[in-house]
Design a protein around this motif. Structure first.
Motif, mmCIF file in Angstrom:
data_model
loop_
_atom_site.group_PDB
_atom_site.id
_atom_site.type_symbol
_atom_site.label_atom_id
_atom_site.label_comp_id
_atom_site.label_asym_id
_atom_site.label_seq_id
_atom_site.Cartn_x
_atom_site.Cartn_y
_atom_site.Cartn_z
ATOM 1 N N SER A 21 0.805 -1.071 0.092
ATOM 2 C CA SER A 21 0.009 0.021 -0.028
ATOM 3 C C SER A 21 0.860 1.182 -0.045
ATOM 4 O O SER A 21 0.396 2.494 -0.087
ATOM 5 N N ILE A 22 2.059 1.087 0.137
ATOM 6 C CA ILE A 22 3.059 2.274 -0.142
ATOM 7 C C ILE A 22 3.268 2.600 -1.521
ATOM 8 O O ILE A 22 4.235 2.126 -2.057
ATOM 9 N N PRO A 23 3.177 3.709 -1.941
ATOM 10 C CA PRO A 23 3.094 4.315 -3.067
ATOM 11 C C PRO A 23 4.652 4.416 -3.558
ATOM 12 O O PRO A 23 5.522 4.605 -2.698
ATOM 13 N N ASP A 24 5.171 4.016 -4.881
ATOM 14 C CA ASP A 24 6.293 4.240 -5.295
ATOM 15 C C ASP A 24 6.819 5.894 -5.189
ATOM 16 O O ASP A 24 8.022 6.043 -5.209
ATOM 17 N N THR A 25 5.814 6.840 -5.517
ATOM 18 C CA THR A 25 6.087 8.182 -5.509
ATOM 19 C C THR A 25 5.388 8.847 -4.510
ATOM 20 O O THR A 25 4.219 8.399 -3.960
ATOM 21 N N MET A 26 5.582 9.955 -4.423
ATOM 22 C CA MET A 26 5.036 10.901 -3.137
ATOM 23 C C MET A 26 5.117 12.418 -3.640
ATOM 24 O O MET A 26 6.039 12.739 -4.502
ATOM 25 N N LYS A 27 4.128 13.226 -3.141
ATOM 26 C CA LYS A 27 4.214 14.798 -3.301
ATOM 27 C C LYS A 27 5.116 15.388 -2.291
ATOM 28 O O LYS A 27 5.118 14.754 -1.097
ATOM 29 N N ALA A 28 5.943 16.168 -2.904
ATOM 30 C CA ALA A 28 7.032 16.839 -1.840
ATOM 31 C C ALA A 28 7.113 18.272 -2.138
ATOM 32 O O ALA A 28 7.171 18.789 -3.356
ATOM 33 N N THR A 44 6.717 15.541 -7.842
ATOM 34 C CA THR A 44 6.505 14.165 -7.440
ATOM 35 C C THR A 44 8.012 13.517 -7.502
ATOM 36 O O THR A 44 8.735 13.587 -8.523
ATOM 37 N N VAL A 45 8.056 12.898 -6.473
ATOM 38 C CA VAL A 45 9.510 12.342 -6.100
ATOM 39 C C VAL A 45 9.334 10.982 -5.608
ATOM 40 O O VAL A 45 8.269 10.375 -5.273
ATOM 41 N N PRO A 46 10.536 10.053 -5.730
ATOM 42 C CA PRO A 46 10.442 8.880 -5.231
ATOM 43 C C PRO A 46 10.063 8.743 -3.856
ATOM 44 O O PRO A 46 10.744 9.363 -2.963
ATOM 45 N N THR A 47 9.445 7.958 -3.412
ATOM 46 C CA THR A 47 9.121 7.531 -1.895
ATOM 47 C C THR A 47 10.326 7.043 -1.247
ATOM 48 O O THR A 47 11.047 6.024 -1.723
ATOM 49 N N PRO A 48 10.710 7.434 -0.100
ATOM 50 C CA PRO A 48 11.893 6.875 0.438
ATOM 51 C C PRO A 48 11.640 5.321 0.817
ATOM 52 O O PRO A 48 10.512 5.006 1.366
ATOM 53 N N ALA A 49 12.940 4.797 1.132
ATOM 54 C CA ALA A 49 12.603 3.292 1.292
ATOM 55 C C ALA A 49 13.634 3.227 2.735
ATOM 56 O O ALA A 49 14.647 3.556 2.778
ATOM 57 N N ALA A 50 12.966 2.659 3.751
ATOM 58 C CA ALA A 50 13.364 2.403 4.995
ATOM 59 C C ALA A 50 14.344 1.354 4.955
ATOM 60 O O ALA A 50 14.196 0.236 4.655
ATOM 61 N N VAL A 51 15.297 1.388 5.910
ATOM 62 C CA VAL A 51 16.285 0.382 5.916
ATOM 63 C C VAL A 51 16.940 0.283 7.157
ATOM 64 O O VAL A 51 16.759 1.288 8.035
ATOM 65 N N LEU A 52 17.369 -0.948 7.784
ATOM 66 C CA LEU A 52 17.813 -1.321 8.899
ATOM 67 C C LEU A 52 16.854 -0.871 10.071
ATOM 68 O O LEU A 52 15.731 -1.354 10.097
ATOM 69 N N SER A 53 17.304 0.155 10.961
ATOM 70 C CA SER A 53 16.332 0.364 12.189
ATOM 71 C C SER A 53 15.396 1.636 11.847
ATOM 72 O O SER A 53 14.876 2.092 12.618
ATOM 73 N N GLU A 54 15.548 1.943 10.749
ATOM 74 C CA GLU A 54 14.597 3.156 10.246
ATOM 75 C C GLU A 54 13.134 2.848 10.235
ATOM 76 O O GLU A 54 12.749 1.822 9.925
ATOM 77 N N VAL A 55 12.364 3.861 10.558
ATOM 78 C CA VAL A 55 10.729 3.702 10.523
ATOM 79 C C VAL A 55 10.335 4.503 9.442
ATOM 80 O O VAL A 55 10.698 5.636 9.228
ATOM 81 N N LEU A 56 9.335 4.111 8.462
ATOM 82 C CA LEU A 56 8.870 4.869 7.586
ATOM 83 C C LEU A 56 7.570 5.337 8.083
ATOM 84 O O LEU A 56 6.807 4.582 8.567
ATOM 85 N N VAL A 57 7.352 6.575 7.994
ATOM 86 C CA VAL A 57 6.267 7.292 8.430
ATOM 87 C C VAL A 57 5.451 8.150 7.254
ATOM 88 O O VAL A 57 6.031 8.632 6.443
ATOM 89 N N ARG A 58 3.986 8.186 7.385
ATOM 90 C CA ARG A 58 3.497 8.817 6.589
ATOM 91 C C ARG A 58 3.241 10.090 7.202
ATOM 92 O O ARG A 58 2.637 10.293 8.285
ATOM 93 N N VAL A 59 3.453 11.157 6.740
ATOM 94 C CA VAL A 59 3.669 12.726 7.288
ATOM 95 C C VAL A 59 2.262 13.295 7.275
ATOM 96 O O VAL A 59 1.622 13.172 6.040
ATOM 97 N N VAL A 60 1.796 13.654 8.263
ATOM 98 C CA VAL A 60 0.532 14.350 8.390
ATOM 99 C C VAL A 60 0.676 15.848 8.372
ATOM 100 O O VAL A 60 0.165 16.703 7.744
ATOM 101 N N ALA A 61 1.715 16.167 9.096
ATOM 102 C CA ALA A 61 2.172 17.595 9.243
ATOM 103 C C ALA A 61 3.744 18.000 9.328
ATOM 104 O O ALA A 61 4.240 16.939 10.106
ATOM 105 N N ALA A 62 4.196 18.989 8.981
ATOM 106 C CA ALA A 62 5.778 19.221 8.949
ATOM 107 C C ALA A 62 5.905 20.685 9.826
ATOM 108 O O ALA A 62 5.207 21.619 9.236
ATOM 109 N N GLY A 63 6.698 20.659 10.854
ATOM 110 C CA GLY A 63 7.128 22.112 11.381
ATOM 111 C C GLY A 63 8.038 22.668 10.392
ATOM 112 O O GLY A 63 8.738 21.987 9.808
ATOM 113 N N ILE A 64 7.898 24.176 10.512
ATOM 114 C CA ILE A 64 8.850 24.788 9.762
ATOM 115 C C ILE A 64 9.767 25.490 10.619
ATOM 116 O O ILE A 64 9.363 25.978 11.651
ATOM 117 N N ASN A 65 11.030 25.611 10.485
ATOM 118 C CA ASN A 65 12.057 26.003 11.419
ATOM 119 C C ASN A 65 13.125 27.127 10.782
ATOM 120 O O ASN A 65 13.135 27.006 9.416
#
Length: 343
Positions: A21-28, A44-65
Motif C-alpha cells: 500500500s506504500i506508493p512508489d512516488t509521493m508529493k513533496a 512528485t518524487v520517489p518515496t523513500p525506502a526504510a533500511v535497517l532500524s529506520e521507521v517509514l512514516v506517513r507525514v500528516v504535518a511538518a514543522g517549519i524552522n
C-alpha cells in the motif's frame, strides 16, 4: 491561531499498512537549487525506502524552522545536500506505515512525532519520511498532528539549552532573547518549570502571552534596552546573535562574572568566544540532538498541560514557499506548520 488539544485517542485501532500500500512516488515541496523562497516547488518524487532500524512514516504535518529557510537560502546545512531536487524539513507528526521489524514497539498505525535526519536523508516536506528509530516517539495523545509537528526541533533545542546546558534551577536568573519564537516560547516554559527566574525579550504585543508562559519580566526590544534594565544574569540564551542590533555583544554586559552565554544561531556572531572570555564569562554554542527519549519526556509535559505549543499559522504543502516568506518576516508567534496530508 491556537489549536486546542483534542480528546486523547488510542492509535492501537488504526489498521496496519501493508507493504504494497506504500506508493512508489509521493508529493513533496522541493528545491532544485538554493535561493529565495520562490525556489520551493511542489513535485512528485520517489518515496523513500526504510533500511535497517529506520521507521517509514506517513507525514500528516511538518514543522517549519529557521534552519529550513537558512538551508534553502544557501547557508544552514545546505553544504551537506548531496543531490537535487532536495526535500527540506526536520519536524514531523504522522503515522507509522513500516516498522523495522515485527516486534518493534512502533508498529504500523502508531501515531508518532520526531525529527528526520535531513540532509543525510530526505526531509519532512513530503508525504513520507524515513526516520531513525531513536529519533521519534509516540505522539502526545492530547495534541493534534498539526500541534505535534510544531514541537520536536524547537522543544528539543529549548530543552538542551535550558535543562542540559543552563541546568535551570530555583534561584537562577535566565535571560532569553527572541522569547516568543519557536524555540523561545518553549525555553521560557522549561526555565519557569524548573524554577528559574525568567527575563524575556520580545515585542509589546507578545508581552502578556510571555508572562502567561512563565516569564517574570518581559522587555520590549523595540522600545527598551535590556542592558539598562537587568543585571547579574546567570545565563543568557541568545537566539538572535549580532545579526540584529548587536544583541549578542550587549548581552555580555548583563551577565554576572562567570555567567554563561549560550549563543544559538549558527554564524550569527563569529567572535563570541573571544568576546566572552575577555569580560570574564563563559560561552558555548549549541546544536540540537534528535533524541526520541527526551522528546517522550517533553510529550508527557505537553499531555499534562505543564507545557504548551503555540501554532501561529498552518499552510498547505503546496504553499511551502509562502510559509517561508512568512517565516523570514520574523514576526511569527510560536510555530508555523505545513499540513502535508489528511489525518
Amino acid at each position: 491561531m491556537r489549536f486546542r488539544p483534542q480528546r486523547p485517542r488510542s492509535a492501537s485501532h488504526a489498521a496496519p499498512a501493508e507493504p504494497d500500500s506504500i506508493p512508489d512516488t509521493m508529493k513533496a515541496a522541493v528545491i532544485d537549487r538554493t535561493g529565495d523562497a520562490s525556489e520551493l516547488r511542489l513535485a512528485t518524487v520517489p518515496t523513500p525506502a526504510a533500511v535497517l532500524s529506520e521507521v517509514l512514516v506517513r507525514v500528516v504535518a511538518a514543522g517549519i524552522n529557521p534552519i529550513d529557510a537558512k538551508t534553502r537560502a544557501g547557508s544552514g546545512v545546505s553544504s551537506a545536500i548531496d543531490a537535487f531536487p532536495a526535500t527540506l524539513g526536520f519536524d514531523f507528526s504522522g503515522v507509522v506505515v513500516k516498522a523495522p521489524y515485527e516486534s518493534h514497539p512502533l508498529q504500523p498505525g502508531t501515531e508518532v512525532f520526531g525529527m528526520a535526519g535531513f540532509p543525510r536523508s530526505g526531509g519532512t516536506y513530503g508525504e513520507y519520511v524515513c526516520v531513525p528509530s531513536l529519533s521519534l516517539t509516540r505522539k502526545p495523545a492530547s495534541l493534534s498532528h498539526v500541534e505535534a509537528a510544531g514541537v520536536p526541533l524547537a522543544a528539543l533545542t529549548a530543552w538542551g539549552l535550558v535543562v542540559e546546558t543552563a541546568l535551570a534551577h530555583e534561584g537562577q536568573r535566565i535571560l532569553i532573547h527572541a522569547a516568543s519564537g519557536g524555540v523561545g516560547h518553549f525555553a521560557v516554559q522549561f526555565a519557569s518549570y524548573f524554577g528559574a527566574q525568567v527575563v524575556a525579550t520580545g515585542s509589546a504585543r507578545n508581552a502578556d502571552w510571555l508572562r502567561e508562559l512563565g516569564a517574570d519580566t518581559v522587555i520590549d526590544h523595540t522600545t527598551e534596552r535590556f542592558e539598562e534594565l537587568v543585571t547579574d544574569i546567570d545565563v543568557v540564551i541568545d537566539l538572535v546573535g549580532n545579526v540584529s542590533d548587536d544583541t549578542g555583544t550587549r548581552s555580555l554586559s548583563v551577565l554576572r562574572p562567570g555567567g554563561l552565554l549560550v549563543e544559538v544561531p549558527t554564524g550569527a556572531w563569529a567572535g563570541f568566544h573571544r568576546a566572552a572570555t575577555a569580560v570574564g564569562v563563559r560561552s558555548t554554542s549549541y546544536k540540537v540532538t534528535p533524541d526520541g527519549g527526551t522528546l517522550a519526556t517533553i510529550g508527557r509535559l505537553l499531555d499534562s498541560g505543564a507545557v504548551q505549543v503555540y501554532i501561529d499559522r498552518v499552510f498547505p504543502l503546496a504553499e511551502a514557499a509562502e510559509a517561508h516568506v512568512e517565516l523570514e518576516r520574523g514576526h511569527a508567534r510560536g510555530k508555523l506548520v505545513l499540513r502535508v496530508s489528511d489525518d
